[in-house]
Design a protein around this motif. Structure first.
Motif, mmCIF file in Angstrom:
data_model
loop_
_atom_site.group_PDB
_atom_site.id
_atom_site.type_symbol
_atom_site.label_atom_id
_atom_site.label_comp_id
_atom_site.label_asym_id
_atom_site.label_seq_id
_atom_site.Cartn_x
_atom_site.Cartn_y
_atom_site.Cartn_z
ATOM 1 N N SER A 6 13.342 1.895 7.951
ATOM 2 C CA SER A 6 13.072 -0.143 7.802
ATOM 3 C C SER A 6 14.276 -0.680 7.437
ATOM 4 C CB SER A 6 11.339 0.047 7.232
ATOM 5 O OG SER A 6 12.113 -1.290 6.826
ATOM 6 N N ASN A 7 13.858 -1.649 8.263
ATOM 7 C CA ASN A 7 14.610 -2.751 7.613
ATOM 8 C C ASN A 7 15.324 -3.433 6.477
ATOM 9 O OD1 ASN A 7 16.569 -2.226 9.989
ATOM 10 N ND2 ASN A 7 15.413 -3.291 11.689
ATOM 11 N N TYR A 8 13.665 -3.347 6.326
ATOM 12 C CA TYR A 8 13.620 -4.188 4.706
ATOM 13 C C TYR A 8 12.884 -2.997 4.071
ATOM 14 C CZ TYR A 8 13.025 -7.731 8.332
ATOM 15 O OH TYR A 8 13.360 -8.719 8.930
ATOM 16 N N TRP A 9 12.990 -3.696 2.415
ATOM 17 C CA TRP A 9 12.653 -2.642 1.258
ATOM 18 C C TRP A 9 11.016 -2.691 1.369
ATOM 19 C CZ3 TRP A 9 9.777 -4.316 -2.606
ATOM 20 C CH2 TRP A 9 9.331 -3.235 -3.678
ATOM 21 N N HIS A 10 10.054 -1.546 1.170
ATOM 22 C CA HIS A 10 9.273 -1.166 0.661
ATOM 23 C C HIS A 10 8.979 -0.431 -0.539
ATOM 24 C CE1 HIS A 10 9.385 -1.326 4.922
ATOM 25 N NE2 HIS A 10 8.076 -1.102 5.705
ATOM 26 N N PRO A 11 7.502 -1.235 -1.160
ATOM 27 C CA PRO A 11 7.182 -0.033 -2.723
ATOM 28 C C PRO A 11 6.717 0.879 -1.705
ATOM 29 C CG PRO A 11 6.044 -2.294 -1.962
ATOM 30 C CD PRO A 11 7.063 -2.227 -1.081
ATOM 31 N N SER A 12 6.599 2.193 -3.311
ATOM 32 C CA SER A 12 5.424 2.446 -2.763
ATOM 33 C C SER A 12 3.915 2.200 -3.433
ATOM 34 C CB SER A 12 5.867 4.506 -3.459
ATOM 35 O OG SER A 12 6.779 4.505 -3.568
ATOM 36 N N VAL A 13 3.082 2.941 -2.513
ATOM 37 C CA VAL A 13 1.842 2.558 -3.100
ATOM 38 C C VAL A 13 0.973 3.711 -3.389
ATOM 39 C CG1 VAL A 13 -0.767 1.138 -2.557
ATOM 40 C CG2 VAL A 13 1.553 0.110 -1.951
ATOM 41 N N ALA A 14 0.677 3.755 -4.634
ATOM 42 C CA ALA A 14 -0.849 4.399 -5.078
ATOM 43 C C ALA A 14 -1.751 4.117 -5.777
ATOM 44 C CB ALA A 14 0.599 5.507 -6.449
ATOM 45 N N THR A 15 -3.427 4.919 -5.547
ATOM 46 C CA THR A 15 -4.513 4.534 -6.310
ATOM 47 C C THR A 15 -4.110 5.160 -7.920
ATOM 48 O OG1 THR A 15 -4.852 6.172 -5.437
ATOM 49 C CG2 THR A 15 -5.623 4.094 -4.397
ATOM 50 N N HIS A 75 -12.366 -1.072 -6.940
ATOM 51 C CA HIS A 75 -11.406 -1.394 -7.352
ATOM 52 C C HIS A 75 -11.079 -2.547 -8.639
ATOM 53 C CE1 HIS A 75 -7.263 -3.978 -7.114
ATOM 54 N NE2 HIS A 75 -7.890 -4.580 -6.848
ATOM 55 N N PHE A 76 -10.492 -2.293 -9.311
ATOM 56 C CA PHE A 76 -10.646 -3.585 -10.329
ATOM 57 C C PHE A 76 -9.454 -4.551 -10.894
ATOM 58 C CE2 PHE A 76 -8.707 -1.772 -13.890
ATOM 59 C CZ PHE A 76 -8.674 -0.311 -13.681
ATOM 60 N N ALA A 77 -8.517 -3.753 -10.718
ATOM 61 C CA ALA A 77 -7.076 -4.952 -10.716
ATOM 62 C C ALA A 77 -5.636 -4.023 -10.220
ATOM 63 C CB ALA A 77 -7.070 -4.328 -12.016
ATOM 64 N N ASN A 78 -4.586 -4.799 -10.015
ATOM 65 C CA ASN A 78 -3.211 -4.116 -9.904
ATOM 66 C C ASN A 78 -2.071 -3.414 -10.587
ATOM 67 O OD1 ASN A 78 -4.668 -3.582 -6.778
ATOM 68 N ND2 ASN A 78 -3.499 -6.605 -6.297
ATOM 69 N N TYR A 79 -1.712 -2.842 -10.451
ATOM 70 C CA TYR A 79 -0.078 -3.281 -11.366
ATOM 71 C C TYR A 79 0.801 -2.688 -11.126
ATOM 72 C CZ TYR A 79 -4.169 -2.441 -15.008
ATOM 73 O OH TYR A 79 -5.198 -2.306 -15.520
ATOM 74 N N HIS A 88 10.962 4.833 -9.405
ATOM 75 C CA HIS A 88 10.776 3.837 -8.101
ATOM 76 C C HIS A 88 9.966 2.751 -9.118
ATOM 77 C CE1 HIS A 88 8.664 6.863 -7.061
ATOM 78 N NE2 HIS A 88 8.301 6.151 -6.419
ATOM 79 N N GLN A 89 10.196 1.234 -7.379
ATOM 80 C CA GLN A 89 9.050 0.988 -7.998
ATOM 81 C C GLN A 89 7.687 1.170 -7.192
ATOM 82 O OE1 GLN A 89 10.610 -3.518 -7.168
ATOM 83 N NE2 GLN A 89 8.342 -4.269 -7.358
ATOM 84 N N VAL A 90 6.465 1.327 -7.747
ATOM 85 C CA VAL A 90 5.423 1.478 -7.023
ATOM 86 C C VAL A 90 4.440 0.876 -7.766
ATOM 87 C CG1 VAL A 90 3.777 3.549 -7.506
ATOM 88 C CG2 VAL A 90 5.998 4.153 -7.744
ATOM 89 N N ILE A 91 3.356 0.530 -6.311
ATOM 90 C CA ILE A 91 2.477 -1.001 -6.772
ATOM 91 C C ILE A 91 0.778 0.347 -7.352
ATOM 92 C CG2 ILE A 91 1.148 -2.031 -6.087
ATOM 93 C CD1 ILE A 91 3.558 -3.440 -5.519
ATOM 94 N N SER A 92 0.779 0.111 -7.849
ATOM 95 C CA SER A 92 -0.203 0.614 -8.476
ATOM 96 C C SER A 92 -1.921 0.197 -8.446
ATOM 97 C CB SER A 92 -0.915 1.398 -10.245
ATOM 98 O OG SER A 92 -1.761 1.808 -10.772
ATOM 99 N N VAL A 93 -2.753 0.622 -7.745
ATOM 100 C CA VAL A 93 -4.078 0.773 -7.050
ATOM 101 C C VAL A 93 -5.222 1.212 -7.977
ATOM 102 C CG1 VAL A 93 -5.424 -0.263 -5.303
ATOM 103 C CG2 VAL A 93 -3.028 -0.337 -4.920
ATOM 104 N N ALA A 94 -5.864 0.267 -9.088
ATOM 105 C CA ALA A 94 -7.358 1.015 -10.208
ATOM 106 C C ALA A 94 -8.069 0.563 -9.929
ATOM 107 C CB ALA A 94 -6.212 0.971 -11.400
ATOM 108 N N TYR A 95 -9.435 1.986 -9.410
ATOM 109 C CA TYR A 95 -10.057 2.450 -9.457
ATOM 110 C C TYR A 95 -11.012 2.349 -10.284
ATOM 111 C CZ TYR A 95 -9.585 1.419 -3.743
ATOM 112 O OH TYR A 95 -8.742 1.300 -3.000
ATOM 113 N N LEU A 96 -12.319 1.893 -10.200
ATOM 114 C CA LEU A 96 -13.512 2.537 -11.480
ATOM 115 C C LEU A 96 -14.124 3.103 -10.724
ATOM 116 C CD1 LEU A 96 -14.156 1.545 -14.613
ATOM 117 C CD2 LEU A 96 -15.858 -0.245 -13.513
ATOM 118 N N ALA A 97 -14.322 4.170 -11.404
ATOM 119 C CA ALA A 97 -15.421 5.096 -11.114
ATOM 120 C C ALA A 97 -16.418 5.907 -12.103
ATOM 121 C CB ALA A 97 -14.835 6.044 -10.528
#
Lengths: 229, 229
Positions: A6-15, A75-79, A88-97
Motif C-alpha cells: 500500500s502507499n500508506y502505513w497500516h496497523p495490524s488489528v486483532a481481537t 466489545h468493551f474497549a480498544n488498546y 509491530h503496532q497492533v490495535i487490540s479490540v477487546a471483547y467480553l464473553a
DNA sequence: CCAAAAGTGTTGATCCTACACCCATGT
DNA sequence: ACATGGGTGTAGGATCAACACTTTTGG
C-alpha cells in the motif's frame, strides 16, 4: 515479493476475548498458552482477516482456539499503545464473553497447547498488556451486570434456582446482590424480572438434603428486547 | 515501489468523532465537508498514523479539521463491516466528544471546506455509514448522561446557572431531568453533587430582567474521581 | 426429631413527587 | 406595581433494607 502492499502505513488489528465463567462458584477467566506468545498465558484472540468484521473475528478466534461458542459476547474497549507489542503496532479490540458453567470441550488445535480457567482474583502474568485488558474486562463486567442484570442468565445452562442465581451475582462482589440477604434479593428480582417477563417458572425442582428449589428459566424473547448492549 | 509492505493483509484504521454541543438550546452535532468524502457531509475524523494511539488520532484529527480542543472525549463503538467503505476495508473507531456552547473558531484547512452544527433531530444524509455512527453516538450520550450526569458540565464554559444546567439535561430528553419540575431537579442535583463535592458555588451572578441567578462551577478535582468513563 | 436450605410477611427509614409558596431584579 | 425567572418548604407516596418467621425435604 510482499503479499500486501500500500502507499500508506497500516496497523495490524486483532481481537482479544475476556471469557468469564463460574468455576466452583468463583468468577473465572479462560486463558490459553500459544506457541507464539512467548510461551506464556494470554487471552484467546487473534488477527482480523480480510472480509470479516470484528465480531466475526472474535467468534472465529474463540472457536478456533477453544472449540466453544458463547451465549454472550460484546466489545468493551480498544488498546492501541504503539508499543504494546514490541514486534509491530497492533490495535487490540477487546471483547467480553460469558460461558455457562458446566463442561468445557476443548478442541485440539495446533497453535494452542494449553487452556485453563483461572480465578479472577489470582491471575498469572500474561503476555503483552493482557493483564490490563483482562482486568478492565472484569471491571466492565461488574458494571454491566448492575446495569443489565439479565447478563447473569448467560452463566447458566438449562435453568437455575434462585439461590444459584444469587450466587452468580455474589461472585461479582456487587453490593445489592450480596451475601445473605436472600429476602431482598428475591424481592428485587421479582420487581426487576416480573415486569419485563424475563424469567419463567418451570415445574422442575433441584433436589437435595432440604426442601427442593424451584428451577427458573430465562425468557429468551424478552431478553432480546433488553436495552443496553 | 509501495511505501508499506507486509506478508499479511492489513485493514485501514480510522477514528470518527461525534462532537456534540448545545446550539440555541438544542443538542447539535458538528459535521464537516471534505474534498474526498463524495463532497457530502461527514463526521470529522481520519486515519490512524504510525506511532500514535487511537485517542491521539481522534484529538489530532479533530484539531486539524476544526481547530478546536474539547473537554470530554471517549470511545464508544467500532464499525467494521468490510463493505462500509466501498474503496477498501476500513475499521472506524468512533468517539463521543463534547464542546462547550459559545464561539467556535474554525481553523482554515485545505481538506475541509465547510463545517457546521446540525440539530441532532434533523441531520442531513452523511457519507458512508456515518448516519448510523452519529445516531449511535447520540443514543450513547443519552445513556451516558444518566449514568454520569457530570458530563453535562462539559457543555458549559465559565460556570453555569442551575437553570442553564437543567436546560442542558432537558436537551437530551431525559425523563427525570425534564421540563418544568425545577424544584425536583434542584433537590436531585443537591443530593447528587453535594455528597461528591462536584460543584462549587461562586459569588458571581447572571443578570437579567429578574432576580440574578447564582453561577456555579464544576469542581475539576472531584470530577476526575468520578467512575465510569 | 434435627439439620439445612427454600421461601414469605412486615416494619421503619429513606428517597422522590407534586404542589404551593416567597424573593430579587428591570421596566 | 407587575412581569419574569430565581429559589425554597413540606406532606404523602413509593421504594428498599433489615429481621423474624414458616415450609419442605433427607437422614
Amino acid at each position: 515479493m510482499a503479499f500486501f502492499e500500500s502507499n500508506y502505513w497500516h496497523p495490524s488489528v486483532a481481537t482479544d476475548i475476556v471469557l468469564l465463567s463460574l468455576r466452583q462458584k468463583k468468577l473465572s477467566a479462560l486463558l490459553v498458552k500459544r506457541l507464539d506468545h512467548e510461551n506464556g498465558w494470554a487471552l484467546p484472540g487473534g488477527f482480523l482477516e480480510k472480509g470479516e468484521d470484528l465480531d466475526q473475528c472474535a467468534h472465529r478466534e474463540l472457536n478456533e482456539e477453544t472449540g466453544i461458542q458463547v451465549p454472550y459476547m460484546s466489545h468493551f474497549a480498544n488498546y492501541s499503545d504503539p508499543n504494546r507489542d514490541s514486534r509491530h503496532q497492533v490495535i487490540s479490540v477487546a471483547y467480553l464473553a460469558v460461558h455457562p458453567s458446566g463442561k468445557l470441550r476443548i478442541r485440539a488445535n495446533s497453535d494452542v497447547f494449553d487452556v485453563n480457567w483461572f480465578n479472577v482474583e489470582n491471575l498469572p502474568d500474561l503476555s503483552f498488556d493482557h493483564n490490563k485488558i483482562c482486568g478492565d474486562g472484569i471491571k466492565y463486567s461488574r458494571l454491566l451486570i448492575e446495569r443489565k442484570p439479565s447478563l447473569a442468565f448467560a452463566f447458566h445452562n438449562g435453568g437455575f434456582t434462585l439461590t444459584e442465581l444469587q450466587q452468580t451475582f455474589a461472585a461479582f462482589g456487587g453490593h445489592k446482590f450480596s451475601p445473605e440477604n436472600k429476602r431482598n434479593f428475591r424481592l428485587w428480582l421479582k420487581n426487576y424480572a416480573d415486569g419485563r417477563g424475563l424469567v419463567v417458572e418451570t415445574d422442575k425442582f433441584r433436589e437435595g438434603n432440604h426442601r427442593p428449589a424451584r428451577i427458573y428459566e430465562p425468557n429468551l424473547e424478552a431478553l432480546d428486547k433488553e436495552t443496553i448492549k
